[in-house]
Write a protein that holds these residues in place. Structure first.
Motif, PDB file in Angstrom:
ATOM      1  N   ASP A   1       5.937   1.209   1.521  1.00  0.00           N
ATOM      2  CA  ASP A   1       7.325   1.526   1.183  1.00  0.00           C
ATOM      3  C   ASP A   1       7.901   2.652   2.040  1.00  0.00           C
ATOM      4  OD1 ASP A   1       5.478   3.198  -0.036  1.00  0.00           O
ATOM      5  OD2 ASP A   1       6.462   3.225  -1.994  1.00  0.00           O
ATOM      6  N   HIS A   2       7.045   3.532   2.538  1.00  0.00           N
ATOM      7  CA  HIS A   2       7.477   4.711   3.300  1.00  0.00           C
ATOM      8  C   HIS A   2       6.222   5.383   3.828  1.00  0.00           C
ATOM      9  CE1 HIS A   2       5.884   6.747  -0.133  1.00  0.00           C
ATOM     10  NE2 HIS A   2       6.673   6.021  -0.915  1.00  0.00           N
ATOM     11  N   GLY A   3       6.400   6.432   4.651  1.00  0.00           N
ATOM     12  CA  GLY A   3       5.255   7.168   5.172  1.00  0.00           C
ATOM     13  C   GLY A   3       4.997   8.450   4.386  1.00  0.00           C
TER      14      GLY A   3
ATOM     15  N   GLY B   1      -2.082  11.256  -0.146  1.00  0.00           N
ATOM     16  CA  GLY B   1      -1.163  11.883   0.802  1.00  0.00           C
ATOM     17  C   GLY B   1      -0.388  13.030   0.169  1.00  0.00           C
ATOM     18  N   HIS B   2       0.068  12.833  -1.075  1.00  0.00           N
ATOM     19  CA  HIS B   2       0.778  13.914  -1.782  1.00  0.00           C
ATOM     20  C   HIS B   2      -0.149  15.084  -2.060  1.00  0.00           C
ATOM     21  CE1 HIS B   2       4.622  12.080  -2.678  1.00  0.00           C
ATOM     22  NE2 HIS B   2       4.038  10.990  -3.122  1.00  0.00           N
ATOM     23  N   GLU B   3      -1.312  14.747  -2.546  1.00  0.00           N
ATOM     24  CA  GLU B   3      -2.236  15.763  -3.051  1.00  0.00           C
ATOM     25  C   GLU B   3      -2.853  16.587  -1.919  1.00  0.00           C
ATOM     26  OE1 GLU B   3      -2.227  16.017  -6.195  1.00  0.00           O
ATOM     27  OE2 GLU B   3      -3.823  17.493  -6.380  1.00  0.00           O
TER      28      GLU B   3
ATOM     29  N   GLU C   1       4.729  14.872   1.394  1.00  0.00           N
ATOM     30  CA  GLU C   1       5.919  14.417   0.680  1.00  0.00           C
ATOM     31  C   GLU C   1       6.652  13.387   1.531  1.00  0.00           C
ATOM     32  OE1 GLU C   1       7.305  13.487  -1.917  1.00  0.00           O
ATOM     33  OE2 GLU C   1       7.555  15.428  -2.929  1.00  0.00           O
ATOM     34  N   HIS C   2       7.473  12.589   0.850  1.00  0.00           N
ATOM     35  CA  HIS C   2       8.349  11.630   1.528  1.00  0.00           C
ATOM     36  C   HIS C   2       9.640  11.611   0.752  1.00  0.00           C
ATOM     37  CE1 HIS C   2       7.496   8.887  -1.774  1.00  0.00           C
ATOM     38  NE2 HIS C   2       6.258   9.357  -1.708  1.00  0.00           N
ATOM     39  N   GLY C   3      10.627  10.909   1.293  1.00  0.00           N
ATOM     40  CA  GLY C   3      11.959  10.963   0.695  1.00  0.00           C
ATOM     41  C   GLY C   3      12.975  11.362   1.761  1.00  0.00           C
TER      42      GLY C   3
ATOM     43  N   LEU D   1       0.878  -1.176   0.000  1.00  0.00           N
ATOM     44  CA  LEU D   1       0.000   0.000   0.000  1.00  0.00           C
ATOM     45  C   LEU D   1       0.912   1.221   0.000  1.00  0.00           C
ATOM     46  CD1 LEU D   1      -2.570  -1.027   2.798  1.00  0.00           C
ATOM     47  CD2 LEU D   1      -2.751  -1.369   0.325  1.00  0.00           C
ATOM     48  N   ASP D   2       1.249   1.700  -1.187  1.00  0.00           N
ATOM     49  CA  ASP D   2       2.227   2.773  -1.318  1.00  0.00           C
ATOM     50  C   ASP D   2       1.871   3.966  -0.418  1.00  0.00           C
ATOM     51  OD1 ASP D   2       3.908   4.922  -2.370  1.00  0.00           O
ATOM     52  OD2 ASP D   2       4.237   3.595  -4.089  1.00  0.00           O
ATOM     53  N   GLY D   3       2.876   4.441   0.344  1.00  0.00           N
ATOM     54  CA  GLY D   3       2.704   5.662   1.135  1.00  0.00           C
ATOM     55  C   GLY D   3       1.803   5.521   2.358  1.00  0.00           C
TER      56      GLY D   3
ATOM     57  N   VAL E   1      -3.274   5.509  -1.661  1.00  0.00           N
ATOM     58  CA  VAL E   1      -3.010   6.194  -0.388  1.00  0.00           C
ATOM     59  C   VAL E   1      -1.843   7.183  -0.540  1.00  0.00           C
ATOM     60  CG1 VAL E   1      -2.309   5.858   2.025  1.00  0.00           C
ATOM     61  CG2 VAL E   1      -3.988   4.319   0.976  1.00  0.00           C
ATOM     62  N   ASP E   2      -0.824   6.775  -1.289  1.00  0.00           N
ATOM     63  CA  ASP E   2       0.302   7.678  -1.569  1.00  0.00           C
ATOM     64  C   ASP E   2      -0.182   8.898  -2.339  1.00  0.00           C
ATOM     65  OD1 ASP E   2       3.298   8.143  -1.744  1.00  0.00           O
ATOM     66  OD2 ASP E   2       2.791   8.139  -3.876  1.00  0.00           O
ATOM     67  N   HIS E   3      -1.012   8.645  -3.325  1.00  0.00           N
ATOM     68  CA  HIS E   3      -1.499   9.715  -4.180  1.00  0.00           C
ATOM     69  C   HIS E   3      -2.269  10.759  -3.362  1.00  0.00           C
ATOM     70  CE1 HIS E   3      -4.157  11.525  -7.270  1.00  0.00           C
ATOM     71  NE2 HIS E   3      -2.985  11.629  -7.850  1.00  0.00           N
TER      72      HIS E   3
HETATM   73 ZN    ZN Z   1       4.792   9.096  -3.156  1.00  0.00          ZN
END
Ligand code: ZN
Ligand code: AMP
Ligand code: ZN
Length: 384
Positions: A211-213, A167-169, A315-317, A6-8, A163-165
């Motif tokens: 993969d990340h938060g 979170g970014h938006e 954002e993440h990274g 589940l990305d992000g 979920v990643d999408h």
């Molecule tokens: Zn992302």
């Protein structure tokens, strides 16, 4: 076994009361306080670490975008030819380990699955199709699980980016992100229903990760590069929140000194990167790396015609030690203990775990199966 990403999905999303399916799986299985990602906390490096047990400096996917000077070439996740080029992908992903030892696998949309790594492709794979509806992805996985035993894959993956999408938006605490979290849970419920029809409840080992938060960003927290360096001093493979800079000839010192005057930015020469990033080994690491503080973005001032972002988002990274970068780990099925919560652990340990669950000999990695012995119902190494 089925591995779901589940990305992000940040580790604490699990505690929002929005995910009845994940809550049940955790209660009847295993949950980690967090899955600690590798740096940079981006999609490709982390997905590939999960399936190889190697730090990005060793498997070579050091970012979503990077230069590979030894190949005279660049990698980007949106570049179809690059993601299929096995020269970028080092190490041995679990599906290659498994196929070499006689198992069938279906790493569906997992980064790396489109390339013939070590000369070998998984039995089933598909070109990444962002627009393929999530429900169709679940159906595809159920179709594989419904194959007769002599054809059925022993290892299947499933990937969702919703979920990643969100979170970014909209940012990690937005209502829209909550709704994506709830929809992701409903997709898992669909998978479980289908799987229960096929094989009975709890017959499959299910590992659900991210993969990340995600950290909250806003337009007021930006490091403007133009205030510190000139555009023609450097080329950047990636910009934010980790700037990977290849200085123009003779400009490395100017770039390091210039970026060093920026607040909310940690600047490193390749040789000075913190040991915990495990990055120094690779020729693909840019000579200068600048990492923004949590919640800060890095940008060039907009040129005429460009649009600056005006809303808060996510954002993440960032630094992989930050709690906000913590990822999800829930596991359920006959191989796992029931009702166990373990402290946060690093995602490099998943590869030896997956090998153990599949009953195959793992390739050498940076992880160790011993680290996760406490979550298994049976001692490591015994047949499941
Ligand atoms: Zn992302
Ligand atoms: P990130 O912002 O690092 O989390 O990247 C997330 C994006 O990576 C997703 O929105 C997808 O569009 C993209 N992505 C995920 N998996 C793949 C894949 N296997 N191939 C190409 N792009 C992918
Ligand atoms: Zn991601």
């Amino acid at each position: 076994m089925v591995l779901v990403s589940l990305d992000g999905f940040r580790s604490d999303y699990l505690d929002r009361g929005l995910t009845p399916t994940l809550a049940r799986l955790a209660a009847e299985g295993v949950r980690a306080g967090a899955l600690v990602p590798v740096f940079p906390t981006k999609t490709f490096p982390n997905h590939y670490t999960i399936v190889t047990g190697l730090y990005p400096g060793r498997h070579g996917i050091v970012g979503n975008e990077f230069t590979a000077p030894e190949l005279g070439s660049r990698f980007a996740l949106h570049d179809r030819a690059a993601v299929r080029d096995p020269r970028f992908w080092g190490g041995e992903p679990i599906w290659v380990t498994a196929e070499r030892q006689g198992l069938r696998t279906a790493p569906f949309f997992w980064p790396g699955s489109e390339a013939p790594i070590g000369g070998l492709r998984p039995t089933w794979w598909a070109p990444y199709a962002h627009e393929l509806p999530d429900t169709a992805r679940v159906r595809q996985v159920l179709d594989w699980l419904a194959l007769p035993p002599d054809r059925r894959p022993a290892f299947v993956t499933l990937y969702f980016s919703l979920v990643d999408h969100a979170g970014h938006e909209f940012g990690p605490t937005a209502a829209e992100t909550d709704s994506a979290i709830a929809r992701a849970d409903a997709l898992l419920a669909r998978l479980l229903q289908g799987q229960t029809r096929l094989a009975g409840d709890g017959a499959i080992n299910l590992v659900i990760v991210s993969d990340h938060g995600m950290a909250a960003t806003d337009p007021g927290r930006v490091v403007w590069l133009d205030d510190h360096v000139r555009r023609d001093w450097l080329e950047a493979d990636a910009l934010s929140p980790v700037l990977t800079a290849w200085p123009a000839p003779g400009k490395e010192d100017s770039v390091v000194r210039g970026l060093g005057t920026a607040a909310h930015l940690r600047v490193y020469r390749r040789s000075e990167l913190p040991a915990r990033y495990h990055l120094k080994e690779s020729p693909r690491i840019a000579p200068v790396i600048a990492v923004a503080d949590e919640g800060w973005s890095i940008a060039w001032r907009a040129r005429p015609g460009e649009q600056a972002r005006e809303r808060p988002g996510g954002e993440h990274g960032y630094d992989n030690r930050l709690a906000s970068m913590g990822a999800l780990f829930v596991a359920h099925g006959p191989a796992f203990r029931r009702g166990v919560v373990v402290p946060p652990f690093q995602n490099v340990h998943l590869y030896p775990l997956l090998a153990d669950l599949l009953g195959v000999d793992p390739a050498p990695s940076d992880g160790s199966a011993d680290s996760l012995r406490a979550i298994l119902a049976l001692p490591a190494g015994s047949p499941h």
